[in-house]
Each structure stands twice: as structure tokens, then as C-alpha cells.
Write a protein that holds these residues in place. Sequence first.
Motif, PDB file in Angstrom:
ATOM      1  N   SER A 184       0.819  -1.214   0.000  1.00 42.94           N
ATOM      2  CA  SER A 184       0.000   0.000   0.000  1.00 42.94           C
ATOM      3  C   SER A 184       0.852   1.263   0.000  1.00 42.94           C
ATOM      4  O   SER A 184       0.359   2.343  -0.299  1.00 42.94           O
ATOM      5  N   THR A 185       2.149   1.152   0.296  1.00 42.93           N
ATOM      6  CA  THR A 185       2.997   2.338   0.373  1.00 42.93           C
ATOM      7  C   THR A 185       4.207   2.331  -0.558  1.00 42.93           C
ATOM      8  O   THR A 185       4.761   3.378  -0.837  1.00 42.93           O
ATOM      9  N   ASP A 225      19.729  -7.277  -8.722  1.00 36.61           N
ATOM     10  CA  ASP A 225      19.452  -5.872  -8.426  1.00 36.61           C
ATOM     11  C   ASP A 225      18.078  -5.769  -7.784  1.00 36.61           C
ATOM     12  O   ASP A 225      17.206  -6.612  -8.014  1.00 36.61           O
ATOM     13  N   HIS A 226      17.891  -4.768  -6.957  1.00 38.64           N
ATOM     14  CA  HIS A 226      16.580  -4.528  -6.350  1.00 38.64           C
ATOM     15  C   HIS A 226      16.447  -3.061  -5.988  1.00 38.64           C
ATOM     16  O   HIS A 226      17.435  -2.367  -5.785  1.00 38.64           O
ATOM     17  N   GLU A 227      15.212  -2.601  -5.987  1.00 36.94           N
ATOM     18  CA  GLU A 227      14.948  -1.233  -5.566  1.00 36.94           C
ATOM     19  C   GLU A 227      13.520  -1.131  -5.067  1.00 36.94           C
ATOM     20  O   GLU A 227      12.656  -1.945  -5.413  1.00 36.94           O
ATOM     21  N   SER A 228      13.290  -0.154  -4.224  1.00 36.14           N
ATOM     22  CA  SER A 228      11.932   0.125  -3.773  1.00 36.14           C
ATOM     23  C   SER A 228      11.724   1.632  -3.813  1.00 36.14           C
ATOM     24  O   SER A 228      12.649   2.405  -3.565  1.00 36.14           O
ATOM     25  N   ASN A 229      10.526   2.016  -4.153  1.00 35.93           N
ATOM     26  CA  ASN A 229      10.165   3.430  -4.221  1.00 35.93           C
ATOM     27  C   ASN A 229       8.832   3.634  -3.535  1.00 35.93           C
ATOM     28  O   ASN A 229       7.930   2.806  -3.654  1.00 35.93           O
ATOM     29  N   ARG A 230       8.728   4.732  -2.848  1.00 35.34           N
ATOM     30  CA  ARG A 230       7.470   5.085  -2.195  1.00 35.34           C
ATOM     31  C   ARG A 230       6.450   5.435  -3.283  1.00 35.34           C
ATOM     32  O   ARG A 230       6.766   6.136  -4.242  1.00 35.34           O
ATOM     33  N   LEU A 231       5.232   4.933  -3.151  1.00 37.66           N
ATOM     34  CA  LEU A 231       4.180   5.228  -4.122  1.00 37.66           C
ATOM     35  C   LEU A 231       3.697   6.662  -3.977  1.00 37.66           C
ATOM     36  O   LEU A 231       3.597   7.189  -2.874  1.00 37.66           O
ATOM     37  N   ASP A 232       3.396   7.279  -5.113  1.00 39.66           N
ATOM     38  CA  ASP A 232       2.781   8.598  -5.120  1.00 39.66           C
ATOM     39  C   ASP A 232       1.319   8.453  -4.726  1.00 39.66           C
ATOM     40  O   ASP A 232       0.732   7.378  -4.819  1.00 39.66           O
ATOM     41  N   HIS A 244      -4.811   3.420  -7.647  1.00 37.92           N
ATOM     42  CA  HIS A 244      -4.850   2.448  -8.729  1.00 37.92           C
ATOM     43  C   HIS A 244      -4.372   1.066  -8.294  1.00 37.92           C
ATOM     44  O   HIS A 244      -4.229   0.179  -9.118  1.00 37.92           O
ATOM     45  N   ALA A 245      -4.123   0.906  -7.022  1.00 40.29           N
ATOM     46  CA  ALA A 245      -3.640  -0.383  -6.526  1.00 40.29           C
ATOM     47  C   ALA A 245      -4.708  -1.452  -6.707  1.00 40.29           C
ATOM     48  O   ALA A 245      -5.908  -1.189  -6.616  1.00 40.29           O
ATOM     49  N   ILE A 246      -4.266  -2.667  -6.978  1.00 38.84           N
ATOM     50  CA  ILE A 246      -5.177  -3.799  -7.156  1.00 38.84           C
ATOM     51  C   ILE A 246      -5.705  -4.221  -5.794  1.00 38.84           C
ATOM     52  O   ILE A 246      -4.954  -4.377  -4.849  1.00 38.84           O
TER      53      ILE A 246
END
Length: 71
Positions: A13-14, A30-37, A43-45
Amino acid sequence: MVGYVYEVEGFTSTHEYNVEINAKTGKIIDHESNRLDHDDKKHAIKLTGIISHGKARLPTKRLTARAQNGH
């Protein structure tokens, strides 16, 4: 040279997560995470009310049977 790579995307959710995995070894390349706008969050499922794979394929099976019978 890495060879084949699995690219996996997911989110909570975040946050949104992206991971690349070596298909042969299973090692994370490789990996990355980004905070959702704020816009992305709406629009999340929604995971409530999900049906099984078998139930989802049932209408397809019926249509295929009809087509094979000439209907």
C-alpha cells in the motif's frame, strides 16, 4: 554475462518493488523500492474477492467445448 533474468515487480500500500533475479542461480542481481505517489495508491489492485485459476478458466473451457461441438 548473466544469461536469463527474472524481473519481478510488486507493491504494497505504500511502496513499489522491483527485483532482478538470475534465472540459473536464483541470486538477486538488483533490487529497488520506491514510495508510491498519492495517484498510484488509488490504482492499486484490491486483493479481496480473488477467484481461483480453475474458476477463472471455467468460462473459457465452456466456450472451447461449444466451438469444438460447432455451436
